[in-house]
Design an enzyme around this catalytic site. Structure first.
Site, short mmCIF file in Angstrom:
data_model
loop_
_atom_site.label_atom_id
_atom_site.label_comp_id
_atom_site.label_asym_id
_atom_site.label_seq_id
_atom_site.Cartn_x
_atom_site.Cartn_y
_atom_site.Cartn_z
N VAL A 63 2.60 1.79 10.17
CA VAL A 63 2.66 0.37 10.53
C VAL A 63 1.27 -0.28 10.59
O VAL A 63 1.18 -1.52 10.71
CB VAL A 63 3.38 0.22 11.89
CG1 VAL A 63 2.48 0.65 13.04
CG2 VAL A 63 3.93 -1.17 12.10
N TYR A 64 0.20 0.50 10.51
CA TYR A 64 -1.16 -0.09 10.53
C TYR A 64 -1.48 -0.70 9.17
O TYR A 64 -1.52 -0.01 8.18
CB TYR A 64 -2.21 0.99 10.85
CG TYR A 64 -2.10 1.65 12.20
CD1 TYR A 64 -1.31 1.14 13.22
CD2 TYR A 64 -2.79 2.84 12.45
CE1 TYR A 64 -1.23 1.79 14.45
CE2 TYR A 64 -2.70 3.48 13.68
CZ TYR A 64 -1.92 2.96 14.67
OH TYR A 64 -1.83 3.59 15.88
N SER A 65 -1.74 -2.01 9.05
CA SER A 65 -1.83 -2.95 10.15
C SER A 65 -0.99 -4.20 9.81
O SER A 65 -1.50 -5.18 9.30
CB SER A 65 -3.29 -3.33 10.38
OG SER A 65 -3.90 -3.64 9.12
N LYS B 90 2.31 8.36 11.78
CA LYS B 90 3.47 8.09 12.63
C LYS B 90 4.55 7.34 11.86
O LYS B 90 4.26 6.65 10.88
CB LYS B 90 3.05 7.26 13.85
CG LYS B 90 1.85 7.78 14.60
CD LYS B 90 1.55 6.92 15.82
CE LYS B 90 0.13 7.16 16.32
NZ LYS B 90 -0.89 6.50 15.47
#
Length: 315
Positions: A52-54, A87
């Protein structure tokens, strides 16, 4: 540099983990490469990121940090010299989130592609998914480990109750267990972790790799008044820390730093590294100078009196 075992896994990691949340956000690709080079040149090997970054940065859609790390590893030819943690589970899009088996199977392939690797060393549930049975999630991870796509699994932002449930399921059904926990924990934010998670992790030998090790930069000492909030994009968060207790903590950090010929950031990270049961705090940097500063924390040894002063100030 001495390495520490992560939980009961075979992953041996440096005592300071480099946070990849800034890559592709406040650190562009060229700067990110310099930060990663400086980190491994210092003898450290543990890099944390997330799919999910970023997403929060204008123009980004997620995966930017993983992609930069992947390009860097390919350019340097050093994949076998670093431990890569990423993640899954946070929302990439309304239909791309959670910890269902089908989504994990899809998301891991995206992460592997962006990272340009065949295996993820530590694959972490980014946040709990109450809509998916934990056994289903653990079964998905078991398949990935059998297939050689993941070496070990970890959790992030889980409560002690949910961690206990996951560990019981792993034991009962012969499934892989979470070998690490990534909680919010630092010299200011202590109570949530220390109350229930810390005793559980120490009892079960779960590696702890806390994020916000510097409280979004507050513990660097850079933010001493409201006038300092404009110093970075994180400055807006500092109002929550700049109170009487926060000022006591900064004062104690200043005292210990002066005795150790160190910086407040180094002392704050050294305090975390000295905490029993804690494997490696995660910290990020947006310049090589900042990186060199935090890396020096790995060479600091705090006296019991130093720890007692910091504990008292942050109680």
């Amino acid at each position: 540099m001495d390495k520490r075992r992560l939980g009961r896994s075979d992953l041996m990691v440096s005592p300071l983990c480099l946070g990849g949340n800034v890559f592709g956000w406040t650190a562009d690709e060229a700067t990110s490469f310099r930060l990663l080079d400086a980190y491994v040149d210092a003898g450290l090997n543990f890099i944390d990121t997330a799919d999910v970054y970023s997403t929060w940065a204008p123009g980004n859609k997620g995966g930017e940090s993983e992609a930069i790390i992947g390009k860097w590893m390919k350019a340097r030819g050093n994949r076998d010299q670093v431990i890569i943690a990423t993640k899954v589970g946070s929302e990439m899009a309304p239909d791309r989130k959670g910890l269902s088996k089908s989504y994990i199977r899809s998301a891991v392939e995206d992460s592997l592609r962006r990272l340009q690797t065949d295996v993820i060393d530590l694959y972490q549930s980014h946040r709990d998914d109450p809509d998916t049975p934990q056994q289903e999630t653990l079964e998905a991870y078991a398949e990935l480990i059998r297939e050689g796509k993941v070496r070990a699994i970890g959790s992030s932002n889980f409560t002690a109750a949910r961690m206990k449930e996951a560990l019981a399921l792993s034991a009962e059904h012969g499934l892989p267990r979470y070998e690490s926990l990534q909680p919010k924990y630092n010299l200011y934010d202590r109570s949530e972790y220390e109350a229930e998670l810390e005793p559980l992790c120490r009892k079960e030998e779960i590696g702890v790799i806390p994020y916000y090790g510097l409280a979004s930069g507050f513990l660097t000492g850079k933010y001493r008044s409201e006038a300092d909030f404009g110093k970075s994009v994180r400055g807006g968060r500092m109002a929550a820390y700049l109170n009487d207790r926060g000022k006591r903590i900064l004062s104690a950090l200043d005292d210990v730093a002066a005795r150790k010929d160190a910086t407040p950031a180094q002392i704050a990270l050294a305090w975390l590294m000295a905490r029993p049961g804690l494997t490696a705090p995660i910290a990020s940097a947006t310049s090589v100078e900042q990186l060199h500063d935090i890396v020096k924390a790995t060479r600091l040894s705090l006296h019991s009196d130093d720890v007692a002063q910091l504990d008292a100030a942050s109680a």
